[in-house]
Design a protein around this motif. Structure first.
Motif, mmCIF file in Angstrom:
data_model
loop_
_atom_site.group_PDB
_atom_site.id
_atom_site.type_symbol
_atom_site.label_atom_id
_atom_site.label_comp_id
_atom_site.label_asym_id
_atom_site.label_seq_id
_atom_site.Cartn_x
_atom_site.Cartn_y
_atom_site.Cartn_z
ATOM 1 N N HIS A 1 0.836 -1.193 0.000
ATOM 2 C CA HIS A 1 0.000 0.000 0.000
ATOM 3 C C HIS A 1 0.876 1.250 0.000
ATOM 4 O O HIS A 1 2.009 1.234 0.493
ATOM 5 C CB HIS A 1 -0.922 0.022 1.215
ATOM 6 C CG HIS A 1 -1.910 -1.094 1.233
ATOM 7 N ND1 HIS A 1 -2.892 -1.225 0.262
ATOM 8 C CD2 HIS A 1 -2.058 -2.146 2.089
ATOM 9 C CE1 HIS A 1 -3.617 -2.299 0.530
ATOM 10 N NE2 HIS A 1 -3.136 -2.878 1.619
ATOM 11 N N ARG A 2 0.332 2.323 -0.543
ATOM 12 C CA ARG A 2 1.040 3.592 -0.574
ATOM 13 C C ARG A 2 1.487 3.992 0.836
ATOM 14 O O ARG A 2 0.713 3.934 1.789
ATOM 15 C CB ARG A 2 0.129 4.681 -1.149
ATOM 16 C CG ARG A 2 0.774 6.049 -1.215
ATOM 17 C CD ARG A 2 -0.182 7.060 -1.821
ATOM 18 N NE ARG A 2 0.421 8.380 -1.874
ATOM 19 C CZ ARG A 2 -0.181 9.457 -2.356
ATOM 20 N NH1 ARG A 2 -1.420 9.360 -2.829
ATOM 21 N NH2 ARG A 2 0.432 10.620 -2.382
ATOM 22 N N GLY A 3 2.760 4.355 0.961
ATOM 23 C CA GLY A 3 3.309 4.761 2.243
ATOM 24 C C GLY A 3 3.871 3.626 3.071
ATOM 25 O O GLY A 3 4.478 3.860 4.125
ATOM 26 N N GLU A 4 3.723 2.394 2.611
ATOM 27 C CA GLU A 4 4.185 1.233 3.380
ATOM 28 C C GLU A 4 5.697 1.094 3.298
ATOM 29 O O GLU A 4 6.299 1.213 2.227
ATOM 30 C CB GLU A 4 3.509 -0.027 2.845
ATOM 31 C CG GLU A 4 3.846 -1.297 3.625
ATOM 32 C CD GLU A 4 3.091 -2.511 3.126
ATOM 33 O OE1 GLU A 4 3.475 -3.639 3.501
ATOM 34 O OE2 GLU A 4 2.126 -2.339 2.354
ATOM 35 N N CYS B 1 5.153 2.406 -7.808
ATOM 36 C CA CYS B 1 6.431 3.115 -7.683
ATOM 37 C C CYS B 1 7.026 2.854 -6.305
ATOM 38 O O CYS B 1 6.343 2.968 -5.283
ATOM 39 C CB CYS B 1 6.217 4.619 -7.894
ATOM 40 S SG CYS B 1 7.657 5.647 -7.545
ATOM 41 N N LEU B 2 8.318 2.518 -6.274
ATOM 42 C CA LEU B 2 9.063 2.360 -5.029
ATOM 43 C C LEU B 2 10.105 3.470 -4.930
ATOM 44 O O LEU B 2 10.710 3.849 -5.930
ATOM 45 C CB LEU B 2 9.779 1.004 -4.973
ATOM 46 C CG LEU B 2 8.948 -0.267 -5.142
ATOM 47 C CD1 LEU B 2 9.831 -1.491 -4.956
ATOM 48 C CD2 LEU B 2 7.792 -0.300 -4.151
ATOM 49 N N ARG B 3 10.292 3.974 -3.721
ATOM 50 C CA ARG B 3 11.355 4.963 -3.486
ATOM 51 C C ARG B 3 12.441 4.326 -2.653
ATOM 52 O O ARG B 3 12.165 3.757 -1.594
ATOM 53 C CB ARG B 3 10.809 6.204 -2.777
ATOM 54 C CG ARG B 3 11.887 7.287 -2.555
ATOM 55 C CD ARG B 3 11.280 8.571 -2.018
ATOM 56 N NE ARG B 3 10.993 8.506 -0.602
ATOM 57 C CZ ARG B 3 11.738 9.097 0.363
ATOM 58 N NH1 ARG B 3 12.821 9.785 0.029
ATOM 59 N NH2 ARG B 3 11.387 9.008 1.621
ATOM 60 N N ARG C 1 13.998 6.233 -7.825
ATOM 61 C CA ARG C 1 12.673 5.619 -7.770
ATOM 62 C C ARG C 1 12.589 4.526 -8.826
ATOM 63 O O ARG C 1 13.257 4.603 -9.862
ATOM 64 C CB ARG C 1 11.584 6.668 -8.003
ATOM 65 C CG ARG C 1 11.375 7.606 -6.826
ATOM 66 C CD ARG C 1 10.370 8.689 -7.136
ATOM 67 N NE ARG C 1 10.895 9.669 -8.077
ATOM 68 C CZ ARG C 1 10.143 10.494 -8.803
ATOM 69 N NH1 ARG C 1 8.816 10.432 -8.718
ATOM 70 N NH2 ARG C 1 10.684 11.361 -9.615
ATOM 71 N N LEU C 2 11.789 3.516 -8.553
ATOM 72 C CA LEU C 2 11.632 2.388 -9.460
ATOM 73 C C LEU C 2 10.167 2.266 -9.869
ATOM 74 O O LEU C 2 9.267 2.475 -9.051
ATOM 75 C CB LEU C 2 12.091 1.088 -8.790
ATOM 76 C CG LEU C 2 13.558 1.039 -8.365
ATOM 77 C CD1 LEU C 2 13.847 -0.255 -7.609
ATOM 78 C CD2 LEU C 2 14.484 1.149 -9.571
ATOM 79 N N TYR C 3 9.968 1.894 -11.133
ATOM 80 C CA TYR C 3 8.626 1.828 -11.698
ATOM 81 C C TYR C 3 8.402 0.466 -12.360
ATOM 82 O O TYR C 3 9.252 -0.432 -12.259
ATOM 83 C CB TYR C 3 8.429 2.955 -12.719
ATOM 84 C CG TYR C 3 8.602 4.332 -12.139
ATOM 85 C CD1 TYR C 3 7.517 5.001 -11.567
ATOM 86 C CD2 TYR C 3 9.841 4.975 -12.153
ATOM 87 C CE1 TYR C 3 7.658 6.279 -11.023
ATOM 88 C CE2 TYR C 3 9.991 6.246 -11.605
ATOM 89 C CZ TYR C 3 8.907 6.886 -11.053
ATOM 90 O OH TYR C 3 9.049 8.136 -10.509
ATOM 91 N N ALA D 1 6.845 2.171 -0.499
ATOM 92 C CA ALA D 1 5.919 2.215 -1.629
ATOM 93 C C ALA D 1 5.380 3.633 -1.751
ATOM 94 O O ALA D 1 4.734 4.135 -0.830
ATOM 95 C CB ALA D 1 4.777 1.234 -1.414
ATOM 96 N N GLU D 2 5.661 4.293 -2.856
ATOM 97 C CA GLU D 2 5.165 5.645 -3.092
ATOM 98 C C GLU D 2 3.741 5.610 -3.647
ATOM 99 O O GLU D 2 3.029 6.613 -3.586
ATOM 100 C CB GLU D 2 6.079 6.377 -4.067
ATOM 101 C CG GLU D 2 7.429 6.737 -3.485
ATOM 102 C CD GLU D 2 7.323 7.783 -2.387
ATOM 103 O OE1 GLU D 2 7.074 8.959 -2.711
ATOM 104 O OE2 GLU D 2 7.457 7.424 -1.204
ATOM 105 N N GLU D 3 3.358 4.500 -4.208
ATOM 106 C CA GLU D 3 2.002 4.272 -4.711
ATOM 107 C C GLU D 3 1.616 2.852 -4.322
ATOM 108 O O GLU D 3 2.466 2.070 -3.884
ATOM 109 C CB GLU D 3 1.955 4.412 -6.242
ATOM 110 C CG GLU D 3 2.465 5.722 -6.797
ATOM 111 C CD GLU D 3 2.616 5.677 -8.318
ATOM 112 O OE1 GLU D 3 2.338 4.605 -8.910
ATOM 113 O OE2 GLU D 3 3.002 6.697 -8.895
ATOM 114 N N ASP D 4 0.345 2.507 -4.480
ATOM 115 C CA ASP D 4 -0.033 1.099 -4.341
ATOM 116 C C ASP D 4 0.745 0.306 -5.381
ATOM 117 O O ASP D 4 0.797 0.686 -6.559
ATOM 118 C CB ASP D 4 -1.534 0.927 -4.566
ATOM 119 C CG ASP D 4 -2.361 1.508 -3.423
ATOM 120 O OD1 ASP D 4 -1.787 1.782 -2.351
ATOM 121 O OD2 ASP D 4 -3.572 1.697 -3.614
ATOM 122 N N CYS D 5 1.358 -0.783 -4.951
ATOM 123 C CA CYS D 5 2.255 -1.530 -5.834
ATOM 124 C C CYS D 5 1.886 -3.006 -5.897
ATOM 125 O O CYS D 5 1.476 -3.601 -4.895
ATOM 126 C CB CYS D 5 3.707 -1.420 -5.344
ATOM 127 S SG CYS D 5 4.381 0.244 -5.363
#
Length: 229
Positions: free
Chosen positions: A41-44, A62-64, A79-81, A105-109
């Motif tokens: 989840h985003r922010g995890e 997206c992962l940071r 960042r990875l996409y 996780a910058e977005e739901d991944c």
């Protein structure tokens, strides 16, 4: 999701990997059968410190990847996409990694992950996978050096121009849907500094500022700033 359907999806994904056709059939079977579907989840927080989470393959989102200083300041490394691979989450695969990194996780991944031990075992037997791991690590190292160069040797106006230009090229859209706080985080800068510089860009009619984004209106001037010596 049914077991057969999940197996077909994993096999379909595996066939898209750049090293896939260079692996032996036994290595392919072992690799694909050990992939585990993961949702974040985003922010995890996905990975932190020196733990060995495994190698993560990003299907969507997206992962940071970043580092934390003793004072708590974070520096975004990259960042990875979709289609990217996170190797730094598997420090046991690359023993040369002696520093702590964090992955959020910058977005739901949606991702696939394979344990570091299994990845290392297959890589030890099949040079194609080992080469992929090192080539990926070298590419990310180059990106980290670019970040360090920007932080230490570039003025803020050029760093911001480079960031906005790269985002526009990546998304193919003049509207950068990132808040000023996010831009500052990705640039490893202070929000106040980014806000001040964006206002300057807006006064120069290079961008327009919105509540949740930035619109690039003068691409030529932005590019000139990004390429300035």
């Amino acid at each position: 999701m049914g077991e057969r359907k999940e197996k077909r999806m994993k096999q379909a994904y595996c066939s898209t990997l750049p090293f896939w056709n260079q692996l032996s059939e036994s290595a392919q079977n072992e690799f694909c059968s050990n992939l585990i579907s993961q949702s974040y989840h985003r922010g995890e927080r996905i990975h932190g410190g020196k733990s060995c989470k495994g190698v993560i393959f990003i299907v969507s989102g997206c992962l940071r990847i970043y580092m934390l200083s003793e004072s708590g300041r974070d520096i975004t490394l990259y960042r990875l996409y979709q289609g990217d691979v996170c190797m730094l989450s598997a420090s046991c695969v690359l023993p040369q990694i002696t520093f702590d990194v964090f992955v959020d996780a910058e977005e739901d991944c949606e991702c696939y992950a394979i344990s570091g031990a299994v990845f290392a075992e297959i890589a030890a037997q099949d040079v194609a996978l080992k080469m992929f791991a090192y080539e990926t690590a070298l590419t990310r190292f180059s990106e980290v050096m670019w970040v360090i160069q920007q932080i230490h040797f570039m003025k803020v106006d050029r760093r911001l121009a480079v960031f906005l230009w790269d985002e526009m090229m990546r998304t193919g859209n003049e509207l950068i849907t990132l808040t000023q706080e996010q831009i500052a985080k990705y640039m490893s800068s202070a929000r106040e500094v980014v806000s001040r510089m964006l206002k300057y860009f807006a006064n120069e009619r290079i961008v327009k500022i919105f509540r949740k984004g930035v619109m690039i209106v003068d691409k030529k001037r932005l590019r000139d700033l990004a390429l300035a010596a």
